[in-house]
Design a protein around this motif. Structure first.
Motif, PDB file in Angstrom:
ATOM      1  N   MET A   1       0.932  -1.226   0.083  1.00 20.86           N
ATOM      2  CA  MET A   1      -0.020   0.005  -0.019  1.00 20.86           C
ATOM      3  C   MET A   1       0.990   1.123  -0.080  1.00 20.86           C
ATOM      4  N   LYS A   2       0.370   2.346  -0.765  1.00 22.42           N
ATOM      5  CA  LYS A   2       1.137   3.474  -0.934  1.00 22.42           C
ATOM      6  C   LYS A   2       0.142   4.555  -1.299  1.00 22.42           C
ATOM      7  N   VAL A   3       0.139   5.641  -0.266  1.00 26.55           N
ATOM      8  CA  VAL A   3      -0.740   6.640  -0.294  1.00 26.55           C
ATOM      9  C   VAL A   3      -0.431   8.148  -0.641  1.00 26.55           C
ATOM     10  N   LEU A   4      -1.122   8.700  -1.583  1.00 30.44           N
ATOM     11  CA  LEU A   4      -0.760  10.032  -1.982  1.00 30.44           C
ATOM     12  C   LEU A   4      -2.121  10.762  -1.444  1.00 30.44           C
ATOM     13  N   HIS A   5      -1.856  11.712  -0.296  1.00 32.05           N
ATOM     14  CA  HIS A   5      -2.804  12.583   0.254  1.00 32.05           C
ATOM     15  C   HIS A   5      -2.696  13.793  -0.962  1.00 32.05           C
ATOM     16  N   LEU A   6      -3.828  14.247  -1.086  1.00 33.40           N
ATOM     17  CA  LEU A   6      -3.995  15.460  -2.021  1.00 33.40           C
ATOM     18  C   LEU A   6      -4.784  16.624  -1.520  1.00 33.40           C
ATOM     19  N   ASN A   7      -4.129  17.711  -1.333  1.00 33.47           N
ATOM     20  CA  ASN A   7      -4.691  19.222  -0.958  1.00 33.47           C
ATOM     21  C   ASN A   7      -4.374  20.262  -1.599  1.00 33.47           C
ATOM     22  N   ALA A   8      -5.319  21.208  -1.687  1.00 30.71           N
ATOM     23  CA  ALA A   8      -5.042  22.438  -2.469  1.00 30.71           C
ATOM     24  C   ALA A   8      -3.578  23.291  -1.935  1.00 30.71           C
ATOM     25  N   GLY A   9      -3.312  22.974  -0.465  1.00 29.83           N
ATOM     26  CA  GLY A   9      -2.279  23.479   0.136  1.00 29.83           C
ATOM     27  C   GLY A   9      -2.421  24.912   0.802  1.00 29.83           C
ATOM     28  N   ASN A  10      -3.528  25.420   0.594  1.00 28.20           N
ATOM     29  CA  ASN A  10      -3.680  26.746   1.045  1.00 28.20           C
ATOM     30  C   ASN A  10      -4.561  26.890   2.274  1.00 28.20           C
ATOM     31  N   GLU A  11      -4.558  25.537   2.897  1.00 23.05           N
ATOM     32  CA  GLU A  11      -5.379  25.580   4.410  1.00 23.05           C
ATOM     33  C   GLU A  11      -4.161  26.255   5.412  1.00 23.05           C
ATOM     34  N   THR A  12      -5.099  26.769   6.449  1.00 25.03           N
ATOM     35  CA  THR A  12      -4.415  27.267   7.598  1.00 25.03           C
ATOM     36  C   THR A  12      -4.965  26.808   8.984  1.00 25.03           C
ATOM     37  N   GLY A  13      -6.062  26.201   8.968  1.00 27.27           N
ATOM     38  CA  GLY A  13      -6.985  25.926   9.862  1.00 27.27           C
ATOM     39  C   GLY A  13      -7.028  24.625  10.288  1.00 27.27           C
ATOM     40  N   GLY A  14      -8.096  23.974  10.758  1.00 22.91           N
ATOM     41  CA  GLY A  14      -8.299  22.626  11.161  1.00 22.91           C
ATOM     42  C   GLY A  14      -7.913  21.808  10.279  1.00 22.91           C
ATOM     43  N   GLY A  15      -8.407  21.876   8.909  1.00 25.69           N
ATOM     44  CA  GLY A  15      -8.180  20.919   7.907  1.00 25.69           C
ATOM     45  C   GLY A  15      -6.656  20.604   7.595  1.00 25.69           C
ATOM     46  N   MET A  16      -5.759  21.876   7.497  1.00 24.85           N
ATOM     47  CA  MET A  16      -4.389  21.413   7.557  1.00 24.85           C
ATOM     48  C   MET A  16      -3.557  20.577   8.648  1.00 24.85           C
ATOM     49  N   PHE A  17      -4.015  20.867  10.073  1.00 24.19           N
ATOM     50  CA  PHE A  17      -3.520  20.459  11.132  1.00 24.19           C
ATOM     51  C   PHE A  17      -4.341  18.778  11.298  1.00 24.19           C
ATOM     52  N   HIS A  18      -5.272  18.662  10.812  1.00 23.57           N
ATOM     53  CA  HIS A  18      -5.771  17.110  10.550  1.00 23.57           C
ATOM     54  C   HIS A  18      -5.053  16.205   9.763  1.00 23.57           C
ATOM     55  N   ILE A  19      -4.547  16.763   8.556  1.00 21.84           N
ATOM     56  CA  ILE A  19      -3.538  15.995   7.561  1.00 21.84           C
ATOM     57  C   ILE A  19      -2.214  16.131   8.260  1.00 21.84           C
ATOM     58  N   LEU A  20      -1.808  16.923   8.538  1.00 21.31           N
ATOM     59  CA  LEU A  20      -0.376  17.118   9.232  1.00 21.31           C
ATOM     60  C   LEU A  20      -0.153  16.193  10.474  1.00 21.31           C
ATOM     61  N   ASP A  21      -0.960  16.162  11.484  1.00 19.96           N
ATOM     62  CA  ASP A  21      -1.121  15.401  12.401  1.00 19.96           C
ATOM     63  C   ASP A  21      -1.061  13.678  12.072  1.00 19.96           C
ATOM     64  N   LEU A  22      -2.068  13.490  11.112  1.00 17.82           N
ATOM     65  CA  LEU A  22      -2.198  12.117  10.656  1.00 17.82           C
ATOM     66  C   LEU A  22      -0.692  11.767  10.173  1.00 17.82           C
ATOM     67  N   LEU A  23      -0.101  12.552   9.153  1.00 15.76           N
ATOM     68  CA  LEU A  23       0.819  12.017   8.504  1.00 15.76           C
ATOM     69  C   LEU A  23       2.319  12.119   9.091  1.00 15.76           C
ATOM     70  N   GLU A  24       2.491  12.880  10.433  1.00 18.04           N
ATOM     71  CA  GLU A  24       3.660  13.347  10.948  1.00 18.04           C
ATOM     72  C   GLU A  24       4.487  11.917  11.237  1.00 18.04           C
ATOM     73  N   THR A  25       3.896  11.184  11.916  1.00 20.75           N
ATOM     74  CA  THR A  25       4.622  10.000  12.407  1.00 20.75           C
ATOM     75  C   THR A  25       4.753   8.682  11.487  1.00 20.75           C
ATOM     76  N   LEU A  26       4.011   8.728  10.366  1.00 21.05           N
ATOM     77  CA  LEU A  26       3.860   7.759   9.450  1.00 21.05           C
ATOM     78  C   LEU A  26       5.106   7.599   8.526  1.00 21.05           C
ATOM     79  N   ASP A  27       5.233   6.435   7.912  1.00 27.31           N
ATOM     80  CA  ASP A  27       6.406   6.158   7.351  1.00 27.31           C
ATOM     81  C   ASP A  27       6.128   6.952   5.837  1.00 27.31           C
ATOM     82  N   PRO A  28       7.303   7.890   5.911  1.00 19.32           N
ATOM     83  CA  PRO A  28       7.111   8.763   4.650  1.00 19.32           C
ATOM     84  C   PRO A  28       7.484   8.040   2.991  1.00 19.32           C
ATOM     85  N   SER A  29       7.770   6.913   3.504  1.00 18.15           N
ATOM     86  CA  SER A  29       8.151   5.954   2.074  1.00 18.15           C
ATOM     87  C   SER A  29       6.665   5.343   1.708  1.00 18.15           C
TER      88      SER A  29
END
Length: 368
Positions: A1-29
């Motif tokens: 399994m390899k997952v690409l998360h896709l977002n506009a990138g202009n988030e600064t609120g809860g949506g941004m932190f939701h994605i970043l907190d999810l991915l922070e400790t997951l395997d970047p490969s």
């Protein structure tokens, strides 16, 4: 399994932190973040060690980016596309047409009917386009039971929708920076209300201002901190002047030290017309800060009774007025902090970032 998360990138609120907190400790490969703009989200992702890919666009709706994404999926052998937000969902549909083997998942962070409020004819067009695209993914994450029900009412099969709740790191008890009330020209006798929200129509700031106007003659020490930026700033400042609240409302703009601001506040306020499961309320719980919130999204899972806070109807400034008076009276009696303690106890066991990440991974595995 390899997952690409896709977002506009202009988030600064809860949506941004939701994605970043999810991915922070997951395997970047295995887990990659793709964005269309090199803004704050791109920078924060890089700081956290998240593998982030910029898909350059010349304008917001630059459909030439589809080919970039398709090429990247081929190169990285991505097996799952996970989109977040209206633009990513619309682009995700086009990517899926070129990659039928790639599973497509979307997270519904907000009510799609409210994403383009007050945007005129263009907003109505984008809403229609997004709703059309939103019915095409293979699977869905809904950030509250209400959002799951909404998706089902739109004709999406219940078996395709998984409800997950946001979570944060409750081990971070102390704020990243230290602030005092004096830094904000406040004193120890002020009753400080923190409202962390973008200055946009869906956040319902006018409800907060009207309620504040109702109580200010009897509670002149009430001070409202508006933390966030947005295109309604000039209009809201004008309303503050008209309501003669200039000495009681402070516009702090976008801040990176929200945790420190919550620590010096007596109460957190949310007056949104629509939310999923607001991260700011979890941040308030971590700061042991009592909450008044409108009845949106999954807030009743965090505030199941009046022992944990106040849940009021949307757009009801009279109900908010009553809740504010109750909160300030409890503050005077020394009872308000107990609500914050009970809120912390519930949230720190039920809504941790570890639970959040594991629930997402479990859903991925089920779908694969």
């Amino acid at each position: 399994m390899k997952v690409l998360h896709l977002n506009a990138g202009n988030e600064t609120g809860g949506g941004m932190f939701h994605i970043l907190d999810l991915l922070e400790t997951l395997d970047p490969s295995t887990f990659i973040l793709g964005v269309f703009e090199s803004g704050l989200m791109f920078e924060e992702a890089a700081k956290r060690g998240i593998k982030v890919q910029l898909f350059k666009t010349k304008k917001r709706w630059d459909f030439s980016v589809i080919q970039q994404i398709v090429q990247y999926i081929n190169k990285e052998q991505v097996t799952m596309l996970h989109t977040h937000g209206a633009r990513a969902n619309c682009f995700g549909y086009l990517v899926k047409q070129k990659h039928q083997h790639c599973s497509w998942v979307t997270t519904v962070h907000s009510n799609p009917y409210d994403d383009f409020l007050n945007k005129g004819l263009k907003g109505k067009l984008f809403t229609h386009l997004h709703l059309w695209a939103l019915k095409r993914p293979d699977y869905y994450f809904a950030i509250s039971s209400r959002f799951k029900d909404m998706l089902i009412s739109e004709g999406i099969q219940e078996s395709k929708v998984t409800t997950i709740f946001n979570g944060i790191d409750f081990s971070k008890d102390e704020p990243s920076t230290v602030l005092s009330r004096r830094d904000l020209n406040l004193n120890e006798h002020d009753f400080v209300i923190a409202m962390v929200a973008r200055l946009t129509p869906v956040k319902g700031h006018i409800t907060a201002l009207r309620a504040l106007k109702e109580i200010i003659s009897d509670y002149p020490n009430a001070k409202l901190l508006l933390i966030g930026d947005g295109f309604l700033e000039w209009e809201l400042k004008k309303q503050v002047e008209e309501l003669q609240l200039t000495n009681h409302v402070f516009f702090l703009g976008y801040r990176k030290d929200v945790d420190a601001l919550l620590k010096i506040a007596d109460l957190t306020l949310l007056t949104s017309y629509s939310e999923s499961f607001p991260l700011v309320l979890l941040e308030a719980a971590r700061a042991k800060n009592p909450i008044i919130t409108t009845d949106v999204g999954g807030v009743r899972d965090l505030i199941p009774s009046k022992e944990h806070g106040w849940v009021i109807p949307v757009k009801d400034h009279f109900a908010l007025t009553v809740a504010l008076i109750e909160a300030m009276d409890q503050h005077v009696k020394g009872n308000l902090k107990e609500k914050g303690e009970r809120l912390y106890t519930l949230a720190s066991t039920k809504f941790t970032v570890e639970n959040f990440r594991q629930n997402v991974i479990n859903a991925y595995k089920n779908w694969v």
